[in-house]
Structures are given as C-alpha cells and as structure tokens.
Design an enzyme around this catalytic site. Structure first.
Site, short mmCIF file in Angstrom:
data_model
loop_
_atom_site.label_atom_id
_atom_site.label_comp_id
_atom_site.label_asym_id
_atom_site.label_seq_id
_atom_site.Cartn_x
_atom_site.Cartn_y
_atom_site.Cartn_z
CE1 TYR A 601 85.19 33.73 80.64
CE2 TYR A 601 85.14 31.38 81.23
CZ TYR A 601 84.63 32.61 80.36
OH TYR A 601 83.35 32.97 79.60
NE ARG A 649 84.06 22.46 82.18
CZ ARG A 649 82.55 23.15 81.97
NH1 ARG A 649 82.74 24.01 81.90
NH2 ARG A 649 82.28 22.28 81.29
NE ARG A 743 74.57 24.46 73.36
CZ ARG A 743 76.08 25.02 73.38
NH1 ARG A 743 76.89 23.83 74.02
NH2 ARG A 743 76.57 25.90 73.09
#
Length: 784
Positions: A601, A649, A743
């Site tokens: 990003y 991050r 998950r």
C-alpha cells in the site's frame, strides 16, 4: 526386474536389500570401499525403525542389537547446564550401519561392486529396468540429468565439521562458545558405548575471523577440542577425512526421468541439526519398494499369475506413486530443517536470552517440537521455563488439559499447573492487554461510502466478546482515494467517525477488558479494485478513481492502472489526511493505533526498492525511502494521545529478488522504534504481484523473531499461526510478544476463549462474558 543402484550409502543399500527381497536382480555400484564412510554416528527415529521392522525384521533385529538409546537433551548456555527429558533417541555408528546393510544385501544375492564407479547412467537405463540413483548430495546422476530433474542447491551461511570423541556423551548436547571472533556451537551425541559424534558449527565470517580457513583436519580438531574442552572433559577430537563445509540444501522439481529415480540426498537434503539425512534416505527406500510391490501386485492381478517383471509403464506408475507419497513428508521435513538451520545461523541474536528461554527456543526451533509437545515430554522443565517467562501460577479447570497432563509427562509428577503463556498480560505504553492474542486486521469490504455498518459492529463486537486481548479493525482509509475497494471503511468524515464510535463504545461496554485498535492506511497503487470475492486486485469495471503512489508503476503490469507519482504538494496533503484521521480515531476512543506500512500500500510503496524508483529526497537509499513513512508516523504520533500506544506494520520481505532484505527490515523497524513506535507488527510480502512466498505454518514469524531479538523491540507476529500451541511456543521462545491470528478467528470468533477451555485455564487472562459462562465447557459429543 534388473535393478541398478548407484551409490552404496545407507539409502542405496537398503533399497537394494528391499528390492532383492521382492525377487528382483539388483546390482550396486559404489566408488569407495565398504569400510569407507564420512561422519561417525547416525540417528534414527522410532517412526523410521517401525517402517524397517515392518519391511525387514532381519535388518531391524540387527540394528536393535547395536543401538545406544537416550532420552535427554542437554543445553549449555553461558556455563549453565539445562536438561530436558522424554525425547527418545537411538543411534549407531555409520560404519556399523553400512556393515549390517552390506551383510543383508550379500545374503539376498545383491551383486555388490565396491571401489567401482558406476557406468554412465544412460547405459544403465538401457540395460536395466530400473536405475536407483542414491549417489549423494553431489549426485552425478542428478547433475547429468539436470534438464529433467531441475535441481536447486542452496548453501547455508555456516561452516561446520564432523568430528568424533572417544567417549559417550550421556545425552544429545548443544553448547555455545562466545569467543572473541563470534559464537560457535557444538552438537554432540553418542553412537556407541565409547564414541560420540561431535559437530562444530559457526557462521562463515566467524570461521574466517578465527582462522579455521587456514587449518587442516588435525589442527581443526585440536582447536575445536580446546574451545569446547569442558564439554569434552579435556579429551581430544579426531577426524575422518573431515573438512569444513557449508550445508547444501538440495531440492528437485522432479525425482524421476524415464526409469531413473533419485533417492536420499540425491533427491533432497535436510540440515543435520534435525538428524534427518539417513532417516529420509531409508524412508525413501521403504516407499520406493512399497510402490514397486503395489504395481507388481496390480500386474499379477491383471495377468492372473505373477508376471515375469514390471513393464516399463508399471515402473513409471511406481515412480510417480513413490514421489507422490514421499514429497509431502520430505517437504515438511525440509521446512523444519530450514527453520532449524536458520536458527543456528542467527544464534548470535539469542545468546542474550535467559538460560531457560534459550533452551526452550533451541528445542522448539524447527517448530516440530512445541510448547504442548515439550510439556508432554518434560512437564517440570517446561513449567520452569514458564516461571522464568513470568506466567502466573494460574488456575486450571478440573477437566483441563493442563491439569491432567502435567503429572503424566516425563519428570512431571507433582508439577503444578500454570497460566499458559498466551494468557499472561502485556503492556504497551499506557495500555495493558490481558493476554497476548490479537485479532489480526482483516478487510471485510462491507462498508458504504467508507461508513462501517451493522456488519462491522457484529464482526468486531463478536470477536471482542471472544476473549482476545486486542481486536484490530481492518485497514481504515484516510481518504476516499485511499480505499482499496468501494467496500473499504474510512475515517475522513464525521459520519464515519460517529459509526466507528458506536462500535468502540459497544466493545468497551459489552466486552470490558478488550482493547480495540484502529489500523490507518492508504491503498496507493493497489486501489480502485473490486471486492475480494469478485476478483482480487482486479480493477473496477467502472467508477474508478485516480491512483497515486511513490512511483508511476502499476501493481499488475498490463492489468492495473498506472498511478501518478506523488509530488511535494501531494505529500503534504497526505500527511494532513493521516493526522486528521488519527484525531478522529482518538475521539472515537480507540485504544491503539497502527500505521499500515506493509503489503504494497502507499507507505509500503515508499519503503521497497521494487516500488520506489524516485530520484528525489524520498527515493534511492533506504534512509531516503524511509523519509515519507516516518514523516507520516511523526504527524500521527503528534496528534495521537501520549498515553496510547502506536504500532507500525511492515513487510519484512517482498519475496522477490531485489526487494527488501532482512537487514533492511531490521533498519526499517529500528527507525520506527526510534520515532516512538511501541511495537512492530511484522508481516511480509504482497508488495509486488510476482512474489514467490515460502508458505507454511508460522512462515512469517522468523522475521518477527529476528527483529525482536536483534533490536529488543516488542513485535507482533502474524502469518499462518493457527493453534494456541503455536502461540504459546512463539511467546515462550521469545520470538514474539503478541501473536495476531486472523483466519482462525473467522472460523471461530471465540477462538481465544476456546483455547483457554482446551487448556483448562480459568483466570483473568480469558474471562468469559457473564451471558456466555454456561457455554464455557465444551459440549459432549456422541455417547460422551
């Protein structure tokens, strides 16, 4: 069949014996003499011995008469000896193993050609029905057939040498020596009543600095004996054509071509620190023999009687079945071996750990031995590690796993149950998390105009009720143009802030003690795409918005739109966007803010040399590539409340040539820490579309591990962490401070509470919400 075996090592000889037992005519070519061998001892697992017993009781009985067995692993850390029991090892001399296999082959009529180089493999393939290439790590067969096998050989970063001591160690012993030149390590184990294998290993630069590159075998043995004189009780070491070398990890895209098949080290290698070379070769031989026997049985059923031989098509089927059966097991072993090898390559970063944590870290380095597994083997040792880590005494439920097994493990009688490591508190700045579990940021792509709705309230609220110490939002975008998809949430309007405040208030009211964190980011060149389930990274068919990035490089060339390279005015506006979103986040009441500088990003695009091709002050060397992300971090930190923590991050590797290196990842983490980051959330990849990640269980955690132990900075580990046992293991080994689990929390929103129930833990680290308390015990199944 006529079978040619190239190579008279354990794998080749055992394959020859098994195939001869099936009635095939087998010939073995070995360049050396029967008594020639490298190394000294061989370690075999109970699993491998069970396979040998089923296949050939004669060999199994002969081996059983020779084995020395022991249960303990000794770890010496800065003069302190720590022992862990319950492991179970069996070893014998490599020379004696070869003698047993030679005798068995001779008794079965195998034609053994010692001191005889094998004919050309093409000639063997023409004159035999099957050619088994067991010619070792330097396999001529593999190299001559490289176009078909497509081998990859990777050298490790350490030098090591195989030596022997003329006495038997009492256990598997690992010891480190912190010398003026760097850390050196000893691996030693007994292989007879009066002999032990001793391997000395060190990084290449340490080896050169110490002058071992100038030593012959005798001098190397003498110097190693002096360095580890206490472990050796002052006794000497001897060699056996021993030379310093680097471990070569061998992989092949294919293990067979025509009627030629690779076996053992010719096909694959696994680092000696998990003792798997001979084990893998013997298991290969077992699998190959089973595959051929199965095909022969099929041919017999078809013919109505035993056929004269296995036809060429049958050989091809058998070799395909052999490879299909063995590849998963070999791949798993190679992943474990690679993790173990890297651990020893990075041992300098661990020697400063407390002694028990260092020992636990060493024992669990390959991820095959875990916290739970080690507790079953030696509960007393594991509890001592937990106490050193700071686990409270805790309370275990009467039917809990922790309470039951603690007394059953080796040396575990009477060991008190403690709080599992994952349920110990952790403090970041003014925020104390009640446990070490983080619900990882997961994009839901379910917002409208950036406004989180009822779906987000239920999604985040349910996981907050599920017991995690920290629940993270998805990436919340700082502008409309910063969205990944039209379904992404934002914090650029008052309406969005009001919706987020509703969610924060619900969490703080209904799940007291759960912290809620917000992750701020901007999509950069990866924006204006469809939601994930309609086509990940696929551009929108209509309604696209313009993209911006560090450089005018599309994410998927020929597919993604080309972004505009940001100019000075754009950079200033973006800093303001991030700061304004942080102010809104603070007003919403979020407990923690994370700046998203990973996954390709916008901010990540500045950090990676693959995506930042600028020639101004924001491009080029790493200190320039860091400049804008640090400016944004500073702008956000300046408006974010001083008592609330802020994390960042990063992608610690791009999984692509020329991308961010581990050394650069360390420098990136250090820079953010110096600017006030309270922890680094260490992820990897998703920076370029042609990445080739090395997927596997906990596959990203080594990067978090390295940053934590090199810099002393708290880290959040993430990436295929799927069990509470993995979480406990990573924390107790000092590889992470917090573990982000994604998950599994989608599969089970109450994953953390269920982890507590599975471990029999009842305490402040995982309190059940009052309305849910009746469900705190797992329901019985079936008649139970």
């Amino acid at each position: 069949m006529r079978v040619a075996v190239v190579g008279g090592g354990p794998g080749g000889l055992y394959a020859a014996a098994l195939l001869a037992r099936q009635g095939h005519h087998v010939e073995v070519w070995e360049r050396g003499a029967p008594e020639d061998t490298f190394g000294f001892g061989v370690v075999l697992s109970d699993e491998t011995l069970g396979g040998i017993e089923r296949a050939d009781t004669v060999v199994h009985a002969a081996l059983g008469a020779e084995f020395v067995r022991w249960d303990d692993v000794e770890v010496v850390h800065r003069g302190r000896l720590l022992t862990s029991g319950g492991h179970g090892f069996a070893a014998l001399g490599r020379r004696r193993l070869l003698e047993i296999l030679y005798e068995r082959c001779a008794g079965l009529g195998v034609r053994l050609r010692s001191r005889t180089p094998a004919p050309d493999v093409d000639e063997l393939a023409r004159t035999h029905d099957l050619v088994v290439a067991a010619d070792g790590v330097h396999s001529t067969t593999r190299e001559n057939g490289a176009a078909h096998f497509r081998p990859t050989v990777t050298e490790g970063r350490c030098r090591y040498i195989w030596l022997a001591a003329d006495f038997a160690f009492e256990a598997f012993r690992f010891e480190i020596a912190e010398t003026a030149h760097g850390v050196m390590q000893l691996h030693a184990y007994p292989y007879s009543d009066d002999s032990s294998t001793v391997i000395v290993e060190m990084r290449e630069e340490v080896w050169r600095a110490a002058g071992f590159d100038l030593c012959d075998e005798q001098e190397s043995a003498s110097r190693c004996a002096k360095i580890f004189s206490e472990a050796l009780r002052g006794r000497p070491l001897r060699g056996n054509r021993s030379a310093w070398t680097r471990f070569r990890t061998v992989e092949n895209a294919r293990w067979s071509h025509g009627n030629v098949v690779l076996l053992g080290d010719a096909a694959h290698t696994a680092h000696f620190s998990i003792g798997s070379g001979t084990k893998l070769a013997v298991e290969d031989a077992l699998a190959l023999a089973e595959a051929l026997a199965a095909v022969a049985g099929e041919e017999a059923d078809t013919a109505g009687a035993a056929p004269d031989g296995v036809p060429a098509a049958g050989v091809a089927r058998a070799l395909a079945a052999y490879e299909e059966a063995r590849r998963p097991a070999v791949a798993s072993t190679q992943r474990a071996a690679a993790a173990s090898m890297r651990w020893f390559e990075e041992i300098q970063g661990y020697v400063g750990q407390p002694a028990r944590q260092f020992a636990f870290n060493l024992l669990t380095r390959s991820r095959r031995v875990t916290h739970e597994n080690l507790r079953l083997r030696d509960a007393r040792f594991t509890r001592a590690v937990e106490e050193e880590f700071g686990c409270p005494a805790g309370t275990a439920g009467a039917a809990g796993v922790t309470g039951e097994v603690g007394a059953a493990g080796a040396g575990g009688a009477g060991v008190a149950s403690g709080t599992p490591p994952m349920f110990t508190p952790f403090t970041l700045r003014g925020l104390t998390l009640r446990n070490r579990v983080v619900v990882a940021p997961m994009d839901m792509y379910s917002a409208r105009d950036g406004v989180p709705g009822d779906f987000h309230l239920v999604h985040l609220g349910e996981r907050a009720l599920g017991g995690a110490g920290l629940v993270m939002t998805e990436m919340v975008c700082v502008s409309a143009e910063g969205r990944i998809t039209p379904g992404c949430t934002g914090l650029w309007t008052a309406e969005q802030a009001a919706a987020w405040k509703r969610i924060v208030d619900f969490v703080h009211t209904s799940a007291p003690g759960t912290a809620l964190g917000v992750q701020l980011g901007h999509s950069g060149r990866k924006g204006s795409t469809r939601v994930m389930w309609e086509g990940m990274d696929e551009p929108l068919p209509e309604g696209n918005w313009p993209l911006v990035a560090a450089s005018a490089l599309p994410y998927r060339p020929g597919v993604s739109a080309v972004p505009r390279a940001l100019d000075a005015t754009d950079l200033a506006a973006l800093r303001s966007d991030f700061a304004a979103a942080a102010v809104r986040a603070a007003e919403c009441g979020f407990d923690l803010l994370e700046l998203h500088c990973a996954h390709g990003y916008l901010l990540s695009g500045f950090l990676s040399p693959l995506t930042n091709h600028r020639d101004d002050a924001y491009g080029g060397p790493l200190e320039n590539r860091l400049r804008f992300p640090l400016e944004v971090f500073d702008a956000v930190r300046a408006v974010w409340p001083g008592d609330r923590p802020m994390t960042v991050r990063i992608s610690a590797t791009d999984w692509a040539p020329g991308g961010t290196s581990p050394d650069e990842a360390e420098r990136i983490a250090a820079a953010f820490a110096a600017h006030g980051a309270d922890a680094v959330d260490v992820s990897t990849g998703q920076v370029v579309s042609d990445e080739t990640p090395e997927y596997g269980r906990s596959y990203q955690t080594p990067y978090a591990d390295r940053i934590r132990n090199a810099l002393g900075v708290p880290v959040i580990a993430v990436g295929a962490i799927s069990s509470w046992d993995d979480v406990n293991s990573l924390l107790l080994a000092g590889r992470a401070d917090l573990c982000a689990v994604g998950r599994p929390h989608l599969y089970d929103p109450h994953w953390t509470l269920h982890a507590a129930a599975d471990q029999g833990y009842e305490g402040p680290g995982a309190p059940w919400p009052a309305p849910y308390r009746a469900g705190s015990r797992k329901p019985p199944t079936g008649k139970g």
